[in-house]
Every structure is written in structure tokens, then in C-alpha cells.
Scaffold this active site. Sequence first.
Site, mmCIF file in Angstrom:
data_model
loop_
_atom_site.group_PDB
_atom_site.id
_atom_site.type_symbol
_atom_site.label_atom_id
_atom_site.label_comp_id
_atom_site.label_asym_id
_atom_site.label_seq_id
_atom_site.Cartn_x
_atom_site.Cartn_y
_atom_site.Cartn_z
ATOM 1 N N GLN A 1 44.840 23.087 41.515
ATOM 2 C CA GLN A 1 43.596 22.379 41.216
ATOM 3 C C GLN A 1 42.715 22.388 42.468
ATOM 4 O O GLN A 1 43.161 21.966 43.529
ATOM 5 C CB GLN A 1 43.938 20.940 40.836
ATOM 6 C CG GLN A 1 42.748 20.049 40.558
ATOM 7 C CD GLN A 1 43.158 18.578 40.449
ATOM 8 O OE1 GLN A 1 44.075 18.147 41.148
ATOM 9 N NE2 GLN A 1 42.508 17.838 39.592
ATOM 10 N N GLY A 2 41.488 22.849 42.337
ATOM 11 C CA GLY A 2 40.559 22.895 43.477
ATOM 12 C C GLY A 2 39.394 21.952 43.252
ATOM 13 O O GLY A 2 38.302 22.385 42.855
ATOM 14 N N TYR A 3 39.623 20.662 43.478
ATOM 15 C CA TYR A 3 38.566 19.660 43.337
ATOM 16 C C TYR A 3 38.126 19.178 44.717
ATOM 17 O O TYR A 3 36.977 19.312 45.110
ATOM 18 C CB TYR A 3 39.069 18.443 42.543
ATOM 19 C CG TYR A 3 39.072 18.576 41.033
ATOM 20 C CD1 TYR A 3 39.056 19.805 40.407
ATOM 21 C CD2 TYR A 3 39.108 17.439 40.232
ATOM 22 C CE1 TYR A 3 39.080 19.893 39.023
ATOM 23 C CE2 TYR A 3 39.121 17.525 38.843
ATOM 24 C CZ TYR A 3 39.105 18.752 38.255
ATOM 25 O OH TYR A 3 39.125 18.836 36.889
ATOM 26 N N SER A 4 39.071 18.553 45.471
ATOM 27 C CA SER A 4 38.712 17.857 46.713
ATOM 28 C C SER A 4 38.192 18.813 47.783
ATOM 29 O O SER A 4 38.639 19.958 47.873
ATOM 30 C CB SER A 4 39.939 17.135 47.279
ATOM 31 O OG SER A 4 40.522 16.324 46.306
ATOM 32 N N SER B 1 47.369 21.036 45.750
ATOM 33 C CA SER B 1 48.838 21.029 45.644
ATOM 34 C C SER B 1 49.338 22.370 45.119
ATOM 35 O O SER B 1 48.839 22.859 44.100
ATOM 36 C CB SER B 1 49.310 19.950 44.680
ATOM 37 O OG SER B 1 48.826 18.702 45.053
ATOM 38 N N GLU C 1 45.600 14.246 34.247
ATOM 39 C CA GLU C 1 46.320 14.087 35.518
ATOM 40 C C GLU C 1 46.828 12.650 35.656
ATOM 41 O O GLU C 1 47.979 12.406 35.995
ATOM 42 C CB GLU C 1 45.405 14.445 36.694
ATOM 43 C CG GLU C 1 46.108 14.323 38.040
ATOM 44 C CD GLU C 1 45.236 14.760 39.221
ATOM 45 O OE1 GLU C 1 44.034 14.980 39.033
ATOM 46 O OE2 GLU C 1 45.800 14.874 40.329
#
Length: 397
Positions: free
Chosen positions: A125-128, A160, A243
Site C-alpha cells: 500500500q502506497g499512501y503515506s 509494509s 484495513e
Amino acid sequence: MSAADFLDAPHLVEFREVVANFLREHWHLVKGEGRLAHERSFRTLATSKGYLYRNVPRAYGGSEQPADVLKAQIIQEEFTRVRAPMEVSGGGYGMLVPTLLACGSEWQKERFIGPTLSGEIRWAQGYSEPNSGSDLASIRTKARLESGQWIIDGQKIWSSGANEADFLFMLARTEPEAPKHAGISYLLVDLRQPGITIRPLRQINGSEEFSEIFFDAATTPADWIVGERGEGWKVSKTTLSAERAGFIGAAEGSMTLHRKLLELAKQCRFNGEPAIHDARIQDRLVVLEGMVNAHYHNMQRQFALRLAGQEPGNVALMNKLIVTRIASEVADICKDILGDDFMLSPFGHEGHAGPEKWLNQYLGSLGIAIAGGTSNIQRNVIAERGLGMPRDPASVS
Ligand SMILES: Cc1cc2nc3c(=O)[nH]c(=O)nc-3n(C[C@H](O)[C@H](O)[C@H](O)COP(=O)(O)OP(=O)(O)OC[C@H]3O[C@@H](n4cnc5c(N)ncnc54)[C@H](O)[C@@H]3O)c2cc1C
């Protein structure tokens, strides 16, 4: 009336027997070489029988069963009892699949869901970003559309499992002129390409669970966008609620943690006595027991609401906070019993119960309070969406 009472109905007792028979016939533990292949073929068989991936249509590799919380509960209990693998863990099934089912295009569902369920492809997951965590809508990683593909520049952090993943689901700013929530798109990206550098972050316990991801004119095809251009914020909410639901965990997890802590308190000496005899430790253990009971009863409420065909709403939102409180309290009592040095020693001391596991539990308790939105943000969500209170001024712009 608890979940256990419902499970005593004759047709459910029979269903449990069928599941147990299936497991007796088809599941055995395999260690070392061959384990993964064995698990994979077992999952395929269990899915064909309707035990796994029950919420995913057959067309995409699931077993497409009618929603039935009681049967799902029995399957979980029986599989856990014999340590049989359930659905593959990680962000692929837990976060991306629900998002694709709700917002993806037909070709995306056909192409990505099956291999994700089988574990053939793994997702991160590439959010932050370094300056965008709680205020996620302020992300600055950009994507522009040129000659049929998105060109991506920027940086993500805390992703992660990114160093072991094949693909990324990410948020990028595609409409720089639009207000911040309206300028974001949800993209799928192949991580194995020259424009992407993945740098794992070394943690205090030596593991490298998270990575930074750098995008330097990385590319992804124009149609690898989920939902419409500029509507990524809306799409990302589907992923975030999946999530957060994943953190809930059954109350059995909290009960087991509580039981193990009691055993530790019996085994360890504190001020010359078994720790369980110390009045201060006793006090803390009793308060913890209250929290574990609260978790159990909240799960029962959630179960009853689902059974009645209602959305659990606030009751479900509270569960991540309860799990977080319990994990943190267990770690705190454990530190009291064992002492800070002991908790942080990578080797522990002889004669105590599972120091490595307690160290991991302590480190995990810090992470769960942050991952998927911090506890503060979770409280804001409960206040705003659950209780209808005015919006947090920090998130309005
Ligand atoms: C175990 C773990 C796994 C993760 N995995 C991923 C992943 O796979 N992909 C990914 O993109 N990210 C991941 N993250 C990152 C995570 O989403 C962010 O750390 C989280 O959203 C918080 O952002 P931040 O670290 O920038 O903290 P900040 O947003 O800077 O917050 C700092 C502090 O300020 C408080 N705060 C901020 N805003 C408010 C407000 N409006 N009201 C009240 N308090 C506020 C926060 O509660 C916190 O205490 C992971 C994090 C952890 C711990």
C-alpha cells in the site's frame, strides 16, 4: 444470548461436522520444502468447497457464498483449531480486493483478483508520505498522463512489505489545481521497473517490515486507475475501512493475550514474590480483564447486529480502539513485571516465559496504535461519522 448459543442449532452442528470432516481428510501440517505448494493447493480445494473467499464472486476466483456470519464463524473456529491456512494475509486480499470489487473495472477484477487470492502476486500500500500521514489528502507524489501512461514522481514511506511485493496500490496527485481531496487518483503500479527504488527501513528489532519507495518518472498504463480520475480519495476510503476492519480481530485474541499474561505473572518473581501476588499488578490485571470483557461483549453486539442484517457502524469502529488499548495495556503490565531492560533485550534472560514474543508484542502494540490511522484519528472518525459531531477543523480544507 451469545454467538455460541446460536451455533448450537442442529443444522449448524451438522455444518461444523462437515467442515471438520473436510479438514480431517484434506489438511495436514507440512513443514519445510513443499509447505507453500501444499497450502496453495489446500486453499484452492477449500475455496471450491465454499469455505474460503466466501465474499468474492466465482468469476474472480472466490467461492461466492451467501453472507452467513454463523457459518463463517464455524469455518474460522474449525480451521483455527487444526491450524489450517485461511485466506492469504496481507494488503492484497485484505485491502485491494474489496476495493476492486467495489470500484474496479471489469478487466481489473479479472486480471488482478484471482492471482491475488492464490498468493501468486503480492501487493503493498502506497499512501503515506514523509509529510502526509494523518492528513493523507495533503500527499504530494504526482502523476501526469502522457502518451497513454501515467508518469509518477515523488516518494512514499512506511509501505509494509513493499520490498517483497510485486505491485503497489497508491494515491497520487493528478489534478494539481483541484482542492486537495479532489485532486487525487488511485493507481495500480508494477513495482519491478527502473523508475522505482525501494529502500527498506531497519527497525529497532532488526527486521525490515516497511520501506520507502522513490518514484523517478516511474510509469503505469493509463487504464491502471481505479475509479475515475480525481476520485481517488473516495476509492481510498473503501481500502481504509477494509484495513481498519482487518485490525479488529476476534475477542479470542485478546483473551489469549490476557491468559498468557496471567501465566507470566504467576511464573515471574517481582519484589521477591510471584508477580501475581503483588497488589499493584493484581489491580492492573483486573482492569485489563474488564477491557477484555468489554471487547468480548462489543464483538457480541457486532455479531448480533450482523445477524439482524444491520451495519455495525459505531460498534465496529470502536473495536480497533479496544484492541489497541488492550495491546498497549498488556505491554505495559508486562514491562512492569519484566522491567524495561528485559523487554528491550534482544536475547532476554533464562527462565522466563517467551521473552522474544513479549518483545514483539510490545513493539506490535506501538504499531497498531498508528497503522491504518492513529487512535486519535479513529476517535475523530467515531465522533464525526458515528456520533455526528462537527468535523475536525484540521481535516476540512
Ligand atoms: C505498523 C504500521 C504499518 C503501516 N503500513 C503502512 C503501509 O503499508 N502503507 C502506508 O502508506 N502507510 C503505512 N503506515 C503509515 C501510517 O498510515 C501512518 O504512520 C499513520 O497514518 C500516521 O501518520 P504519520 O506517521 O505521518 O503521523 P502524523 O500524521 O504526523 O501524526 C503524528 C501525531 O499527531 C496526531 N494527529 C495528527 N493529526 C491529528 C488530528 N487531526 N487530530 C488529532 N491528532 C492528530 C496523530 O494521532 C499522531 O499522534 C504504517 C504504519 C504502521 C505503524
